[in-house]
Design an enzyme around this catalytic site. Structure first.
Site, PDB file in Angstrom:
ATOM      1  N   ARG A 274       0.830  -1.212   0.000  1.00 36.74           N
ATOM      2  CA  ARG A 274       0.000   0.000   0.000  1.00 36.74           C
ATOM      3  C   ARG A 274       0.862   1.259   0.000  1.00 36.74           C
ATOM      4  O   ARG A 274       0.534   2.244  -0.660  1.00 36.74           O
ATOM      5  CB  ARG A 274      -0.946  -0.041   1.206  1.00 36.74           C
ATOM      6  N   GLN A 368      -7.178  18.452 -17.212  1.00 34.75           N
ATOM      7  CA  GLN A 368      -8.157  19.504 -17.468  1.00 34.75           C
ATOM      8  C   GLN A 368      -7.471  20.812 -17.852  1.00 34.75           C
ATOM      9  O   GLN A 368      -7.936  21.537 -18.743  1.00 34.75           O
ATOM     10  CB  GLN A 368      -9.026  19.709 -16.228  1.00 34.75           C
ATOM     11  N   GLU A 395      -4.804  -3.298  -4.108  1.00 36.44           N
ATOM     12  CA  GLU A 395      -4.156  -3.230  -2.788  1.00 36.44           C
ATOM     13  C   GLU A 395      -5.153  -2.805  -1.696  1.00 36.44           C
ATOM     14  O   GLU A 395      -4.800  -2.155  -0.722  1.00 36.44           O
ATOM     15  CB  GLU A 395      -2.970  -2.240  -2.812  1.00 36.44           C
TER      16      GLU A 395
END
Length: 403
Positions: A274, A368, A395
């Site tokens: 993680r 964007q 994960e």
């Protein structure tokens, strides 16, 4: 309350000052500098990783994505720098670095290609699991070639019917003499079919977590096969396939730890995983902040560059703020895990949840800011968006849903 209001006001004023000086870029560059707080040694291997990313990954990132190339030789070059077993012990070929060191390296590498770095992080996790839970014979058999990336590893936990609910996995391993007979399948396996070593969680006992064990299955083992190569939105520089076991014979000597220890092994691997995947998100976001900054400086609208637009200045400052906050959380989690602190598991989960969400938002905002150009594959920002979207799913899924 008054103090909090003044602190928030001061922060906003500071961000506005940074933003309005955007043309000089000094304030923003200093704020997002990922070397802050690192030791001299950490800065040195961070630079090595940044240079490798810039020279060996960035120029080929788009091609790997477009042609779905698994860049084996590039990863072996990375292994020559010690990146094949970053937190594996030196006696079996690893670099023996800390979790914080590892995070720094993965963040830097991901600025070159988040997809490839994410696979390298999974490979490192598997290598560490064998090094940590294997006996001396297993460590000496597998780890050296994994550290050089002469061989590659895959992590096999997820199944078609069990994603986040890992304790409900149904792949069985029945003991017959000196072998286990494996039956079942694993889904969404990174590197599946192209890799050499599979760290597999399987059921040797009853229902629940205590019935799970961990075995290492080598490519070429009778009964091991693979599904079709999946077509994915991102992560195209690493193949993904189902891994299938049909009366697959695996020697008992390939079991890591004791029977019933597999779930704990899997979860301890994921704690570091993680942090690793959050670090890969950091690298992508870092690259996208820089891409957005550079685009604003050259793109003209209404007779002046977008860098003079105050709204976009503030947006970029906010992106930089979220990037730095995310990095601090990841590094705190990495230190906690390295030190074996009681809050380590919680911090690893927090870092994964918060950072993968925030970094995706940063990358998406950078796209964007590019306008229509951001939607073209000629511009790297769209690939970072596609590649790290999955970090919010794997994960441990950020929002509980289906597998």
């Amino acid at each position: 309350m008054y103090c909090l209001i003044m602190l928030w006001f001061g922060l906003q004023c500071h961000l506005q000052c940074c933003a309005t000086d955007l043309n000089k870029l000094f304030s923003l560059s200093v704020c997002v500098n990922s070397a802050h707080g690192l030791s001299t040694e950490q800065r040195e291997f961070q630079k090595v990783a940044f240079d490798f990313a810039a020279n060996e990954m960035t120029p080929y990132m788009a091609e790997w994505d477009e042609k779905e190339i698994f860049p084996v030789e590039t990863m072996r070059k990375a292994a020559q720098l010690g990146f094949g077993g970053i937190y594996v012990q030196p006696e079996v070929g690893g670099s023996g670095l800390s979790r914080l060191d590892t995070s720094v390296i993965f963040e830097a590498l991901s600025t070159g290609c988040a997809s490839t770095t994410a696979y390298i992080s999974i490979h490192n996790m598997c290598n560490w699991m064998i090094d940590t839970y294997g006996n001396i014979e297993q460590r000496e058999k597998f780890c050296p070639e994994l550290c050089t990336m002469n061989k590659f590893a895959s992590y096999c936990l997820t199944e078609p019917g069990s994603g986040s609910d890992a304790a409900s996995l149904i792949t069985t391993a029945k003991l017959e003499g000196d072998h286990y007979v494996l039956n079942g399948s694993k889904a969404f396996i990174s590197g599946g079919g192209d890799t050499d070593v599979y760290v597999v969680m399987c059921r040797t006992g009853g229902k629940g977590a205590k019935g799970i064990s961990c075995v290492v299955v080598e490519k070429g083992t009778p009964g091991l096969s693979f599904g079709k190569k999946e077509k994915k939105v991102g992560w195209n520089s690493q193949p993904t396939r189902a891994v299938i076991f049909e009366d697959c014979l695996v020697p008992v000597t390939n079991r890591l730890g004791q029977e019933g220890q597999g779930f704990n092994i899997a979860m301890s691997g994921l704690n570091g995983g993680r942090i690793n995947i959050a670090s890969c998100s950091l690298g992508a976001a870092h690259a996208c902040v820089q891409l957005a900054r550079d685009h604003l400086l050259v793109r003209k609208q209404f007779g002046e560059t977008l860098s003079n637009n105050q709204f976009l200045q503030f947006k970029l400052a906010e992106m930089a703020t979220k990037l730095v906050a995310s990095r601090l959380l990841v590094r705190e989690a990495a230190l906690a895990l390295q030190e074996g602190r009681s809050d380590a598991v919680s911090l690893c989960s927090m870092a994964k949840l918060f950072v993968t969400d925030e970094c995706f938002n940063i990358c998406n905002q950078a796209l964007q800011m590019h306008g229509g150009y951001g939607y073209l594959k000629d511009y790297a920002v769209q690939q970072f968006v596609r590649d790290i979207r999955v970090h919010q799913i794997l994960e441990g899924m950020n929002t509980p849903c289906s597998p």
